[in-house]
Design an enzyme around this catalytic site. Structure first.
Site, PDB file in Angstrom:
ATOM      1  N   ALA A  13      76.996  33.677  30.458  1.00  0.00           N
ATOM      2  CA  ALA A  13      76.984  34.995  29.812  1.00  0.00           C
ATOM      3  C   ALA A  13      77.856  34.951  28.557  1.00  0.00           C
ATOM      4  CB  ALA A  13      77.450  36.062  30.781  1.00  0.00           C
ATOM      5  N   ASN A  14      78.187  36.097  27.996  1.00  0.00           N
ATOM      6  CA  ASN A  14      79.027  36.136  26.802  1.00  0.00           C
ATOM      7  C   ASN A  14      79.918  37.374  26.850  1.00  0.00           C
ATOM      8  OD1 ASN A  14      77.699  38.436  25.303  1.00  0.00           O
ATOM      9  ND2 ASN A  14      75.941  37.061  25.554  1.00  0.00           N
ATOM     10  N   ARG A  15      80.768  37.536  25.838  1.00  0.00           N
ATOM     11  CA  ARG A  15      81.814  38.562  25.860  1.00  0.00           C
ATOM     12  C   ARG A  15      81.362  39.935  25.383  1.00  0.00           C
ATOM     13  NH1 ARG A  15      86.684  36.459  26.935  1.00  0.00           N
ATOM     14  NH2 ARG A  15      87.033  34.237  26.541  1.00  0.00           N
ATOM     15  N   SER A  16      80.084  40.148  25.117  1.00  0.00           N
ATOM     16  CA  SER A  16      79.633  41.467  24.673  1.00  0.00           C
ATOM     17  C   SER A  16      79.964  42.533  25.716  1.00  0.00           C
ATOM     18  CB  SER A  16      78.115  41.445  24.435  1.00  0.00           C
ATOM     19  OG  SER A  16      77.634  42.761  24.291  1.00  0.00           O
TER      20      SER A  16
END
Ligand code: C5P
Length: 219
Positions: free
Chosen positions: A29-32
């Site tokens: 996933a990512n930090r959004s």
């Protein structure tokens, strides 16, 4: 109606990160946080639009008057968006979509082994690029998170993806993701405008005002 308002328009918005499964219990996933996209959705609803928000996993509450569709993977987000895009007047892509997914996610938990595993990644579809290819399709707006040469890279992306507008922000070193204040450099074929720095909620409203103006100027 007030010029720039979105009364009577259907607006589709993607927001948040995507989750790409590795196995039954793990994902990439990512930090959004989804905060920018949800602020844009709230502002579009306030501007009179019928808003459909296609949301990746986030902790954000659904803004009042917004129809929310929850998705996990980029593949699901692509399907949910493309199935509704042709019937929308505007599509705003604020999601931080994973560029790649795991080629063959395991359906059970992968056990620790003597040799570290390697993951084969394959590209995800570019959602907003596919929306922009729809003939007589919606007005398309993308985002670009850049660490340097923000305006140049954003203009390249505007042209390359065939978008009507792009909102670029500088990320890294306490900017962009996981912070509340932000500045957007908004570009279209014939102009550009800086909005901010301001909190993402106000930025969302200012961006929707500008999008409304450009939308009405071109239709
Ligand atoms: O190419 P890049 O990921 O920097 O482009 C960012 C813009 O494209 C954002 O508007 C993002 O929501 C959208 N995008 C998309 N589908 C992807 C990758 C990015 O809609 N697979």
């Amino acid at each position: 109606t007030v010029p720039g308002a979105l009364t009577g328009q259907t607006v589709l918005i993607t927001a948040g990160p995507t989750r790409e499964p590795i196995d039954a219990v793990r994902f990439i996933a990512n930090r959004s946080s989804g905060r920018m996209g949800f602020a844009v959705a709230a502002a579009a609803a306030d501007a009179g639009a019928q808003v459909i928000l296609i949301a990746g996993p986030t902790a954000q509450p659904t803004p009042p008057g917004v129809t929310r569709i929850d998705v996990e993977t980029a593949t699901d987000m692509h399907a949910a968006t493309l199935s509704r895009a042709a019937d929308s007047d505007l599509v705003i892509a604020a999601a931080a979509v994973a560029d790649y997914r795991v080629a063959r996610p395991a359906d059970r938990k992968v056990r620790k082994a003597d040799t570290p595993p390697s993951l084969e990644l394959i590209p995800n579809p570019d959602i907003i690029r596919d929306v922009a290819e729809i003939v007589d399709g919606p007005f398309t707006v993308g985002f670009a998170a850049e660490t340097h040469e923000v305006t140049d890279h954003a203009r390249d992306k505007l042209t390359d993806k065939g978008l009507d507008m792009i909102a670029a922000n500088q990320v890294g070193e306490g900017r962009g993701f996981e912070v509340s204040e932000n500045t957007l450099e908004v570009l279209w074929r014939t102009g550009q405008q800086t909005i901010g720095p301001m909190p993402k909620e106000r930025l969302g409203r200012a961006l929707i005002t500008l999008i409304g103006e450009r939308f009405h100027a071109t239709r």
